[in-house]
Design an enzyme around this catalytic site. Sequence first.
Site, PDB file in Angstrom:
ATOM      1  N   LYS A  10      52.532  99.990 -25.354  1.00 45.24           N
ATOM      2  CA  LYS A  10      51.606  99.194 -24.562  1.00 45.24           C
ATOM      3  C   LYS A  10      50.337 100.076 -24.192  1.00 45.24           C
ATOM      4  O   LYS A  10      50.572 101.205 -24.184  1.00 45.24           O
ATOM      5  CB  LYS A  10      52.215  98.527 -23.584  1.00 45.24           C
ATOM      6  CG  LYS A  10      53.256  97.482 -23.953  1.00 45.24           C
ATOM      7  CD  LYS A  10      53.861  96.503 -22.858  1.00 45.24           C
ATOM      8  CE  LYS A  10      55.077  95.713 -23.391  1.00 45.24           C
ATOM      9  NZ  LYS A  10      55.428  94.667 -22.191  1.00 45.24           N
ATOM     10  N   TYR A  50      53.705  86.589 -28.392  1.00 47.48           N
ATOM     11  CA  TYR A  50      54.486  86.162 -27.203  1.00 47.48           C
ATOM     12  C   TYR A  50      54.360  84.611 -27.081  1.00 47.48           C
ATOM     13  O   TYR A  50      54.450  84.127 -25.833  1.00 47.48           O
ATOM     14  CB  TYR A  50      53.376  86.860 -25.941  1.00 47.48           C
ATOM     15  CG  TYR A  50      53.861  88.196 -25.614  1.00 47.48           C
ATOM     16  CD1 TYR A  50      54.942  88.619 -25.636  1.00 47.48           C
ATOM     17  CD2 TYR A  50      52.844  89.314 -25.868  1.00 47.48           C
ATOM     18  CE1 TYR A  50      55.215  90.218 -25.325  1.00 47.48           C
ATOM     19  CE2 TYR A  50      53.057  90.654 -25.677  1.00 47.48           C
ATOM     20  CZ  TYR A  50      54.433  91.067 -25.253  1.00 47.48           C
ATOM     21  OH  TYR A  50      54.769  92.451 -25.011  1.00 47.48           O
ATOM     22  N   ASN A 113      54.519  97.794 -18.535  1.00 48.02           N
ATOM     23  CA  ASN A 113      55.834  98.550 -18.401  1.00 48.02           C
ATOM     24  C   ASN A 113      55.908  99.324 -19.754  1.00 48.02           C
ATOM     25  O   ASN A 113      57.038  99.476 -20.217  1.00 48.02           O
ATOM     26  CB  ASN A 113      56.753  97.563 -18.212  1.00 48.02           C
ATOM     27  CG  ASN A 113      56.934  96.483 -19.445  1.00 48.02           C
ATOM     28  OD1 ASN A 113      56.112  96.270 -20.210  1.00 48.02           O
ATOM     29  ND2 ASN A 113      57.960  95.672 -19.151  1.00 48.02           N
ATOM     30  N   HIS A 116      57.433  97.596 -25.545  1.00 44.02           N
ATOM     31  CA  HIS A 116      58.294  96.321 -25.776  1.00 44.02           C
ATOM     32  C   HIS A 116      59.493  96.731 -26.774  1.00 44.02           C
ATOM     33  O   HIS A 116      59.219  97.434 -27.704  1.00 44.02           O
ATOM     34  CB  HIS A 116      57.335  95.361 -26.314  1.00 44.02           C
ATOM     35  CG  HIS A 116      58.075  94.112 -26.915  1.00 44.02           C
ATOM     36  ND1 HIS A 116      58.311  92.865 -26.330  1.00 44.02           N
ATOM     37  CD2 HIS A 116      58.432  94.141 -28.382  1.00 44.02           C
ATOM     38  CE1 HIS A 116      59.158  92.156 -27.475  1.00 44.02           C
ATOM     39  NE2 HIS A 116      59.092  92.933 -28.570  1.00 44.02           N
ATOM     40  N   GLU A 127      59.468  89.821 -35.466  1.00 47.39           N
ATOM     41  CA  GLU A 127      58.478  90.574 -35.002  1.00 47.39           C
ATOM     42  C   GLU A 127      58.119  91.712 -35.851  1.00 47.39           C
ATOM     43  O   GLU A 127      56.838  92.013 -36.191  1.00 47.39           O
ATOM     44  CB  GLU A 127      59.083  91.363 -33.830  1.00 47.39           C
ATOM     45  CG  GLU A 127      59.220  90.205 -32.574  1.00 47.39           C
ATOM     46  CD  GLU A 127      59.759  90.732 -31.364  1.00 47.39           C
ATOM     47  OE1 GLU A 127      59.906  89.950 -30.480  1.00 47.39           O
ATOM     48  OE2 GLU A 127      60.200  91.935 -31.486  1.00 47.39           O
TER      49      GLU A 127
HETATM   50  P1  CMP Z   1      57.926  92.629 -23.157  1.00 42.91           P
HETATM   51  O1  CMP Z   1      59.153  93.047 -23.429  1.00 42.91           O
HETATM   52  O2  CMP Z   1      56.823  93.059 -23.836  1.00 42.91           O
HETATM   53  O3  CMP Z   1      57.988  90.726 -23.222  1.00 42.91           O
HETATM   54  C1  CMP Z   1      57.373  89.896 -22.114  1.00 42.91           C
HETATM   55  C2  CMP Z   1      56.705  90.644 -21.262  1.00 42.91           C
HETATM   56  O4  CMP Z   1      56.176  90.067 -20.347  1.00 42.91           O
HETATM   57  C3  CMP Z   1      57.389  91.826 -20.729  1.00 42.91           C
HETATM   58  O5  CMP Z   1      57.802  92.827 -21.666  1.00 42.91           O
HETATM   59  C4  CMP Z   1      56.990  91.964 -19.430  1.00 42.91           C
HETATM   60  O6  CMP Z   1      55.937  93.144 -19.545  1.00 42.91           O
HETATM   61  C5  CMP Z   1      55.838  90.824 -19.274  1.00 42.91           C
HETATM   62  N1  CMP Z   1      56.365  90.080 -17.746  1.00 42.91           N
HETATM   63  C6  CMP Z   1      57.544  89.751 -17.505  1.00 42.91           C
HETATM   64  N2  CMP Z   1      57.309  89.329 -16.136  1.00 42.91           N
HETATM   65  C7  CMP Z   1      56.292  89.446 -15.868  1.00 42.91           C
HETATM   66  C8  CMP Z   1      55.223  89.302 -14.742  1.00 42.91           C
HETATM   67  N3  CMP Z   1      56.382  88.736 -13.551  1.00 42.91           N
HETATM   68  N4  CMP Z   1      54.204  89.315 -14.682  1.00 42.91           N
HETATM   69  C9  CMP Z   1      53.413  89.896 -15.658  1.00 42.91           C
HETATM   70  N5  CMP Z   1      54.216  90.178 -16.911  1.00 42.91           N
HETATM   71  C10 CMP Z   1      55.281  89.978 -16.847  1.00 42.91           C
END
Ligand code: CMP
Length: 139
Positions: A10, A50, A113, A116, A127
Amino acid sequence: ATERTFSILKPDATARNLTGAVNAVIEEAGLRIVAQRRIRMSDAQAKKFYEVHAERPFYGELVEFMTSGPVVVQVLEGENAVAKYREVMGATNPAQAAEGTIRQKFAKSVGENTVHGSDSLENAAIEIKQFFDEKDIVG
Ligand code: CMP
């Protein structure tokens, strides 16, 4: 069985020049990077990717973050790759991620984070197709 999963490094990873460090963790876990491309995700691509989270309160923020800088899209291959990569990534919330996982080492928050990974084999195929042609995946 040998599986393929879809991965994204990311914008928080590219911004901090961590793509090599993250790839090292992936490879040390025995997963092979069989396709990889650095891109700027378009708003349309991020929204589609998403789509399942469209009703969540964080959807707008998520799309904005994923288009805020370069990302690296990847296909990872290996034994039980989908579950293996989820283990290697660690919990979505880095505060809950196990020692040695990518998110425990590098992630800043639940939103930023670092990585993904697909949550199922079925979603992995969906995906992967959004970002790669079969001919560009070299196992
Ligand atoms: P990802 O695996 O990319 O798929 C969905 C994403 O939503 C997840 O990782 C998080 O990075 C993001 N996400 C989940 N919960 C929250 C939240 N409370 N606030 C912002 N982003 C979120």
